[in-house]
Design a protein around this motif. Structure first.
Motif, short mmCIF file in Angstrom:
data_model
loop_
_atom_site.label_atom_id
_atom_site.label_comp_id
_atom_site.label_asym_id
_atom_site.label_seq_id
_atom_site.Cartn_x
_atom_site.Cartn_y
_atom_site.Cartn_z
N VAL A 1 57.95 60.88 37.70
CA VAL A 1 57.62 61.74 38.84
C VAL A 1 58.10 61.11 40.14
O VAL A 1 58.63 61.79 41.03
CB VAL A 1 56.10 62.00 38.90
CG1 VAL A 1 55.73 62.78 40.16
CG2 VAL A 1 55.64 62.76 37.65
N THR A 2 57.94 59.79 40.26
CA THR A 2 58.38 59.09 41.47
C THR A 2 59.90 59.14 41.60
O THR A 2 60.44 59.35 42.70
CB THR A 2 57.90 57.63 41.45
OG1 THR A 2 56.47 57.60 41.26
CG2 THR A 2 58.25 56.93 42.75
N LYS B 1 61.83 61.46 40.35
CA LYS B 1 62.16 62.84 40.68
C LYS B 1 61.99 63.10 42.17
O LYS B 1 62.86 63.72 42.80
CB LYS B 1 61.27 63.79 39.87
CG LYS B 1 61.46 65.27 40.19
CD LYS B 1 60.50 66.13 39.38
CE LYS B 1 60.68 67.61 39.72
NZ LYS B 1 59.74 68.47 38.94
N ARG B 2 60.88 62.64 42.75
CA ARG B 2 60.64 62.84 44.17
C ARG B 2 61.71 62.14 45.01
O ARG B 2 62.15 62.65 46.04
CB ARG B 2 59.25 62.31 44.53
CG ARG B 2 58.79 62.66 45.93
CD ARG B 2 57.31 62.35 46.12
NE ARG B 2 57.05 60.93 46.03
CZ ARG B 2 56.08 60.40 45.26
NH1 ARG B 2 55.33 61.18 44.52
NH2 ARG B 2 55.89 59.11 45.24
N THR C 1 51.56 58.17 39.94
CA THR C 1 50.56 58.17 38.88
C THR C 1 50.37 56.79 38.26
O THR C 1 49.41 56.58 37.54
CB THR C 1 50.96 59.16 37.77
OG1 THR C 1 52.27 58.82 37.30
CG2 THR C 1 50.97 60.58 38.30
#
Length: 523
Positions: free
Chosen positions: A112-113, A115-116, A460
């Motif tokens: 997720v990191t 992707k951001r 996360t």
């Protein structure tokens, strides 16, 4: 039966007190006002203690005075952002746009990191065919392969040139990772970001514009954001949002030492090559700043703000601050001579560069002053010598304009009065709590160049960090300090030293409240 003091006795006591005060002011008590006779051993201890106290207070006074100046400059900017003297990236023309290689070291980062990070880079208003993104990972091969599989569809959709490289030899800290990425980078301009750095859309264009305008490297003020809301995260966001207006912007605009932030650096490749790239150390940004200025290169501050994810737990905060402390002391041991002998830096930059290196070790002054007070009370010192008392009072007085300026800055960056005061008090309490391990780390950093580099958990991965770290083990220094202070307080009560007992009790109370702050509740 009650004893009533006679008028003559009252006058005698009053005259005695007047004489003591007069003699004290005239510095006729070289050891201070002592309640018991001094032995040769206690005199030796006092001599060393007073030398340490004077040095600590003098350095603290200089640091606070400098920060008052920088905070006033930062306040003027935040009140009127259009006054942008000494900032760069505001209208200079440029030639053909160069290829920019973006280097981002990663370790234990979740998808997720990543992707951001990619989405943010894709949002930059810089031609995508002139950007290459290189992630340098120290993770196991299977994890790196899974990241590559995850980002490939996204990269094709975003139209970005992205590579994820894995280092088999993961030595050399962050600097070693960046040098590894440099071997594969092809751009004339090198940009270094953290994986959690959020850039405004015009950041890269402004940076390249500034390089063509005569700067050799540029950086920007960085502030905080969080993806998990708790008391530590909100407090750290406040500290970064407000204090960096002083520590970074005020310093740059005030002609101080131009310290680069490695979470947002843009530099000509040829300039980086001329200083042999990054040092194989954790403090690669400060090392680079010193070497660039020593060679006469210009380092500019962009008229822009980037955002970085803040620590979510006290153990992560402590690791981050201890890493910054180690970076400062490492550079002081290895680069201070270069800075002081450099002909490319001004006298003020030399002084301010040293102050920058000492800013995080200075957090330990709170713990050191508490320990000094305990030692003095055991020896029987009621009031320290006049020069020390004068320095203590001066430190307190000069801190008031700094507090007022910081609270004013917080207003202009979006905090209401209650949040500003509350967060300022909490940050001071946290610094007192943190000062004890920082004192230990300061001594350790002076003795060794080896330091465990632990990245701050992002996204996360914060949840995993909570379960992975044993809180009791992470707080061993703080709990030990509280236990020792409680035992000292008991001894002082037995010996009827009321004033020092009250002082130590107040410190214990502050630290106990600090324990409440460091166990955040998620929202």
């Amino acid at each position: 039966m009650h004893y009533i003091m006679s008028a003559s006795e009252y006058l005698e006591i009053k005259e005695l007190v007047r004489q003591v005060i007069q003699q004290y002011v005239m510095n006729q008590y070289p050891w201070g006002v002592i309640t018991r006779p001094l032995t040769p051993v206690s005199m030796s201890i006092l001599f060393v203690t007073y030398i340490m106290t004077i040095a600590m207070l003098a350095l603290s006074l200089i640091q606070i005075a400098v920060l008052v100046r920088y905070s006033m400059i930062g306040l003027r900017y935040t009140k009127n952002p259009r006054r942008r003297s000494n900032t760069v990236g505001n209208g200079a023309g440029f030639r053909k746009l160069p290829l920019v290689s973006i280097l981002i070291p990663i370790k234990n980062e979740d998808a997720v990191t990543i992707k951001r990070s990619l989405q943010n880079i894709a949002g930059l208003n810089y031609p995508r065919n002139l950007i290459e993104v290189i992630y340098i990972s120290d993770d196991p091969e299977h994890y790196v392969n899974s990241l590559i599989e995850y980002v490939e569809p996204m990269v094709r959709r975003l139209g970005l040139n992205v590579r994820i490289l894995r280092r088999e030899d993961n030595t050399g800290y962050k600097g070693g990772a960046l040098n590894f990425g440099l071997e594969y980078a092809v751009g004339d301009v090198i940009a270094v970001f953290d994986v959690d750095t959020i850039l405004p859309s015009d950041y890269l264009m402004k940076a390249v514009e500034a390089l063509f305008g005569g700067y050799d490297a540029v950086t920007a003020v960085w502030k905080g954001y969080y993806t998990v809301s708790n008391s530590i995260a909100r407090l750290m966001k406040f500290m970064y949002d407000v204090y960096n207006e002083t520590f970074i912007r005020g310093r740059f605009l005030g002609g101080g030492f131009p310290a680069i932030s490695s979470n947002n650096l843009v530099i000509w490749r040829r300039v980086l090559s001329s200083v042999n790239g990054f040092c194989r150390c954790t403090g690669e940004d400060l090392d680079l700043s010193i070497k660039l200025r020593a060679m006469g290169y210009r380092v500019g501050l962009l008229d822009s703000v980037v955002y970085c994810e803040v620590p979510y737990t006290y153990p992560s905060l402590k690791r981050q601050f201890s890493r910054w402390l180690f970076n400062g002391i490492w550079n002081m041991k290895h680069n201070l001579r270069l800075l002081l002998s450099s002909k490319g830096t001004t006298v003020w930059e030399k002084v301010d560069g040293l102050l920058w290196m000492l800013q995080f070790p200075s957090i330990s002054f709170a713990a050191l002053s508490i320990l000094i007070t305990v030692v003095l009370s055991i020896i029987g010192v009621l009031i320290p010598p006049m020069p020390i008392l004068f320095l203590e009072i001066t430190n307190i007085l000069i801190a008031f304009p700094l507090i007022i300026a910081l609270l004013s800055i917080s207003k202009y960056v979006g905090y209401n009065a209650w949040d500003s005061i509350s967060n300022a008090v909490k940050s001071a309490l946290i610094m007192v709590f943190l000062s004890f391990p920082m004192l230990i780390y300061s001594v350790e950093s002076l003795l060794t160049d080896d330091w465990e580099w632990v990245p701050t958990p992002k996204g996360t991965s914060f949840q995993h960090a909570i379960h992975r770290n044993a809180l009791l083990q992470d707080l061993i220094h703080e709990i030990l300090a509280i236990s020792i202070l409680v035992m000292v307080m008991i001894v002082l009560v037995i010996n009827k030293q009321l004033l020092t007992t009250i002082y130590i009790a107040s410190i214990v109370a502050i630290m106990m409240y600090g324990l409440r702050l460091i166990v955040p509740q998620n929202h």
